[in-house]
Scaffold this active site. Structure first.
Site: not given
Length: 189
Positions: A106-107
């Site tokens: 994800c991030a």
């Protein structure tokens, strides 16, 4: 064969699905997973306000043990904490130097960039991070990208594939397929 180990980090604002699904899947694969919080407390409020009690804190384990894998779940808040943490940076740099597995979803790949990890390798991330990651990495839009000892993934919906890929890399393909079948997960290669 000695049991493989993984350290999964969480911090305030980590994406709880990615943390819990990944820890669960990797544990099902026979890997000893330690969940460590980055901060002063073992209690962490995640991105959707689910509170997780970590096994320990990073500061308590950082000098004690080496792990076969370091795993970073996403979530904007948690990823920002990982990116700003000197302890996390040191841990990741040592892991890379020893050519051991680093996995981020994800991030969280933005924390890898912040600490100078895996420059020039193929990665993926949550789509909103693409522009930030494309300047120093070969960016792909696959659900999971493996480049040597680096595994990256897109987001919550890819957490099962992410965890199974970690199992495959640490244990073997057969273990990953067995875990997928046991969970009734049909999408795993």
């Amino acid at each position: 064969m000695e049991r493989k180990t993984a350290l999964l980090l969480i911090a305030e604002g980590s994406e709880e699905m990615e943390a819990v699904i990944t820890a669960d899947v990797v544990r099902r694969g026979g890997v000893a997973v330690t969940i460590a919080s980055v901060g002063d407390t073992q209690f962490v409020k995640c991105s959707r306000y689910v509170k997780i009690l970590a096994d320990t804190t990073l500061s308590k384990v950082i000098e004690e043990e080496k792990y076969d894998a370091i795993i970073l779940p996403g979530g904007i808040g948690g990823s920002k904490t990982f990116a700003e943490s000197a302890e996390v940076g040191k841990l990741l740099q040592e892991q890379e130097k020893e050519n051991k597995l680093i996995a981020a979803i994800c991030a969280a790949p933005t924390a890898l960039k912040a600490h100078g990890i895996a420059k020039g390798k193929q990665v993926t991330s949550y789509p909103a991070m693409k522009d930030e990651m494309s300047d120093e990495y070969k960016y792909l839009e696959d659900n999971v990208v493996v480049d040597g000892n680096l595994i990256t993934s897109r987001g919550p919906a890819t957490a099962f594939d992410f965890g199974l890929t970690i199992v495959e890399k640490l244990v073997n393909k057969e273990a990953a397929v067995t875990v997928a079948k046991g969970m009734l997960y049909k999408n795993y290669k």
